[in-house]
Write an enzyme that holds these catalytic residues in place. Sequence first.
Site, mmCIF file in Angstrom:
data_model
loop_
_atom_site.group_PDB
_atom_site.id
_atom_site.type_symbol
_atom_site.label_atom_id
_atom_site.label_comp_id
_atom_site.label_asym_id
_atom_site.label_seq_id
_atom_site.Cartn_x
_atom_site.Cartn_y
_atom_site.Cartn_z
ATOM 1 N N ASP A 101 -17.487 12.986 -0.466
ATOM 2 C CA ASP A 101 -18.725 12.460 -1.057
ATOM 3 C C ASP A 101 -18.570 10.942 -1.229
ATOM 4 O OD1 ASP A 101 -21.211 13.554 -2.983
ATOM 5 O OD2 ASP A 101 -20.358 11.654 -3.666
ATOM 6 N N HIS A 109 -19.235 9.196 -3.738
ATOM 7 C CA HIS A 109 -18.759 8.854 -5.079
ATOM 8 C C HIS A 109 -17.403 9.482 -5.351
ATOM 9 C CE1 HIS A 109 -23.251 8.805 -5.232
ATOM 10 N NE2 HIS A 109 -23.020 7.644 -5.821
ATOM 11 N N ASP A 163 -23.735 11.782 1.193
ATOM 12 C CA ASP A 163 -24.348 10.525 0.765
ATOM 13 C C ASP A 163 -23.645 9.298 1.360
ATOM 14 O OD1 ASP A 163 -22.219 11.250 -0.859
ATOM 15 O OD2 ASP A 163 -23.301 11.078 -2.748
ATOM 16 N N HIS A 220 -18.111 15.535 -10.338
ATOM 17 C CA HIS A 220 -17.975 14.593 -11.465
ATOM 18 C C HIS A 220 -17.649 15.304 -12.783
ATOM 19 C CE1 HIS A 220 -19.181 11.213 -9.086
ATOM 20 N NE2 HIS A 220 -20.361 11.737 -8.788
HETATM 21 C C1 OKP Z 1 -23.561 12.405 -7.735
HETATM 22 B B1 OKP Z 1 -22.775 12.813 -6.486
HETATM 23 C C2 OKP Z 1 -28.853 5.759 -9.445
HETATM 24 C C3 OKP Z 1 -27.690 5.952 -10.351
HETATM 25 C C4 OKP Z 1 -26.796 6.971 -9.815
HETATM 26 C C5 OKP Z 1 -25.503 8.882 -10.573
HETATM 27 C C6 OKP Z 1 -24.929 9.141 -9.246
HETATM 28 C C7 OKP Z 1 -24.403 10.546 -9.180
HETATM 29 C C8 OKP Z 1 -23.919 10.955 -7.825
HETATM 30 N N1 OKP Z 1 -30.035 5.548 -10.176
HETATM 31 N N2 OKP Z 1 -26.037 7.584 -10.812
HETATM 32 O O1 OKP Z 1 -21.487 12.285 -6.409
HETATM 33 O O2 OKP Z 1 -23.461 12.582 -5.256
HETATM 34 ZN ZN ZN Z 2 -22.118 11.380 -4.384
#
Ligand code: OKP
Ligand code: ZN
Length: 346
Positions: free
Chosen positions: A199, A201, A288, A163
Amino acid sequence: MFTVYSEEHALHAGGAELSAGVLVPCYDAPSRAEMILARVRSAGLGPVVAPEDHGRGPIERVHSPRFLEFLSTAWEQWQACGYHEAALPSIWPGRHLRAVEPDNIAGKLGYYCFDASTPLVAGSFRAAYAAAQVALSAAARLASQGARRERAAFALCRPPGHHAASDLYGGYCFLNNAAIAAQALRDVGAARVAVLDVDYHHGNGTQAIFYDRPDVLFLSLHGDPRTEFPFFLGHADERGAGEGDGYNVNYPLPRGSGFGAWSEALEDACRRIERYAPDALVISLGVDSYKDDPICSFRLESADFTTYGRRIAQLRRPTLFVMEGGYAVEQIGINAVNVLQGFEEA
Ligand code: OKP
Ligand code: ZN
């Protein structure tokens, strides 16, 4: 497969993140990396080595000097204001405001950080720096000549990186480990590098870093940003810009997608990588996408990770796996190492 690991990841800990209106313990906890390391060892994946220090040079190939100066001094600036809790931004240069860097740390945090889920504590920069060195040291194994050269390596990075953009952090990420490694591979002679981000995200930082470049192909499978974090990048119509037009490929998938839809997207991504014929492949390895992940919605089973590891191996490229997310801590080691074992058995 060689694993590179640094204990310094644990220096980034103890923070809370803003989630659904309350501060909750960070999902990116040190136990994540420890669980993966334990599984690497118990599965007999191969040697575990500490990183070498490649210095700030290769990090500066991706991140701006001002950003690095900010990250490495932010904790001192925060403390100088009399604050003792983890540093989190609470204001941002949103639409109709002007993104000029303020002098005050509270303003600087919003200028350099895009969310309220990435607390910065005393050891955050050292941990992030160590993670970047982990990625660089693993990349060096692929690039080295002679007996030390490896077909693949695993950079057990924490905190994650995908990110983080050239001068922006967030989403638990400070320095973009995968991008730093991809650039380092370019700098030692790889003419083309592909970065495949699996990932859950979208890898907004990696996309932004390479968006206008044809020498690094970026592909990402992720939850559709219309409903999923990071919300503001990762749509299918983002295809690259200028000379980089056509070298950015996004596969936004609906919430709740299972391995069927996911592996169809992976297949398309693999075919594009084959056509691109990169000299090296970097995998942003977030697990994830697992069915029991507490903050994600895909439905991959542990066995699916082995299956897709095999598919990645069929690309027959020098491959660097860089750890990103995965928050089902009990299963994180199994899922991550399943990908690596699937890769090794193919
Ligand atoms: C990082 B990676 C949950 C909100 C989540 C951030 C997610 C970051 C993911 N309370 N906000 O891409 O695994
Ligand atoms: Zn992620």
